[in-house]
Design an enzyme around this catalytic site. Structure first.
Site, short mmCIF file in Angstrom:
data_model
loop_
_atom_site.label_atom_id
_atom_site.label_comp_id
_atom_site.label_asym_id
_atom_site.label_seq_id
_atom_site.Cartn_x
_atom_site.Cartn_y
_atom_site.Cartn_z
N ALA A 36 0.99 -0.97 -0.25
CA ALA A 36 -0.17 0.06 0.32
C ALA A 36 0.99 1.28 0.10
O ALA A 36 0.50 2.17 -0.02
CB ALA A 36 -1.03 0.20 1.10
N ALA A 37 2.29 1.00 -0.27
CA ALA A 37 3.21 2.50 -0.31
C ALA A 37 2.75 2.93 -0.98
O ALA A 37 1.95 4.97 -1.45
CB ALA A 37 4.13 2.55 0.33
#
Ligand code: RIB
Length: 312
Positions: free
Chosen positions: A251-252
């Site tokens: 989810a970066a």
């Protein structure tokens, strides 16, 4: 200045995450170090990120009428993320993702799209007013390709800003490209769409190629090497990454997209928005899980102040 209205349309998953010292080879079993079940999906992560990072967000997704789907809806409603126009499908499970994270924080993901595949063009045509009432539409590639194409066209015709994060990587065609204002891509995605290799033509060569295809602005994320924004007027901004120890990079990219859209929709300029998004993404990788690691606006502001102190 009033914040622009952000409409995120995309996937929702339940993430089943295992942290392991190393990824098993074929036929091998290894012991995990940590297990976590949390909400995810690129659409949901980006919507939640934009919401937590101060944006005025609506999220349209598709869920099954099952335990995961009900839990997800209940949670988003509780935290004040408007999911009222979402599709609930019978007899098809909500999306899930199996995520393996190694000791370097790198992940491998298998998604089972389930209900995400049911978010059709027809459904989105029936939700036209949601697009008309928004200012910015943010999309990813975990819903059907034709639906993404339809939404891009609807949003562009309605004069909205269309932002597409081409994740997971997909070779999008001109019918989509012509309607995109901002294309957010990582190296793999940029290479797939442009047909060029960064190690041969360089990051700028790939960006130029994407601009020539008809995109108005390109944001290329380069992980530890930061990000570059270049637009059709040849304005270019390079922002370095923050140096943090990665525990889990899941989810970066989603946090980056959500942060970028939230900050741009508050009227901030590209340089500040890219820096804010990079900071949010840097915080995200220091914790396990997709949504549990998405920071709030206040956390990002503290992080930015702190990193200024160390730079001076
Ligand atoms: O980008 C991370 C996300 O990809 C995870 O939350 C997982 O659900 C997959 O969609």
């Amino acid at each position: 200045m009033a914040s622009n209205k952000i409409l995120v349309i995309g996937s929702s998953n339940t993430d089943l995450i295992a942290k392991t010292k190393r990824i098993p080879a074929a036929g091998e079993t290894v012991e995990g170090k940590q297990y976590l079940q949390a909400m995810g999906g690129k659409g949901a992560n980006q919507a939640l990120a934009a919401h937590k990072l101060g944006g005025d967000v609506k999220f349209i997704t598709s869920l099954g009428n099952d335990t995961n789907g009900k839990k997800t809806l209940k949670y988003y409603k509780k935290i004040g993320l408007d999911v009222g126009s979402s599709l609930i499908v019978k007899d098809i499970p909500s999306g899930t993702a199996m995520i393996w994270v190694d000791d370097n924080g790198e992940n491998r993901i298998i998604i089972n799209p389930g209900a995400n595949k049911e978010l059709s063009s027809e459904y989105m045509l029936s939700k036209k007013e949601e697009i008309v009432n928004s200012d910015v539409v943010l999309l990813q590639m975990e819903i059907p390709y034709d639906t993404v194409k339809t939404i891009c066209e609807m949003a562009s015709v309605a004069g909205k800003k269309v932002i597409l994060n081409v994740a997971p990587a997909y070779k999008i065609d001109y019918e989509i490209i012509q309607n995109i204002d901002v294309l957010i891509v990582n190296e793999t995605e940029a290479e797939l769409i442009s047909g060029k290799k960064i190690n041969i033509v360089g990051a700028e060569g790939v960006i130029n190629c994407l601009l020539e295809l008809g995109v108005k602005s390109v944001v290329l994320t380069l992980g530890k090497n930061g990000c570059i924004m270049k637009d059709k007027d040849r304005r270019q901004i390079i922002v370095p990454a923050f140096d943090v120890k990665a525990i889990d990079t899941t989810a970066a990219g989603d946090t980056f997209c959500g942060g970028l859209v939230a900050e741009l929709s508050r009227g901030h300029d590209w340089k500040r928005a890219l820096n804010f998004a990079s900071a949010a993404s840097a915080i995200c990788v220091t914790q396990m899980g997709a949504q549990p690691s998405i920071p709030s606006e206040v956390e990002v502001e503290y992080f930015l102040k702190d990193s200024c102190k160390y730079q001076n």
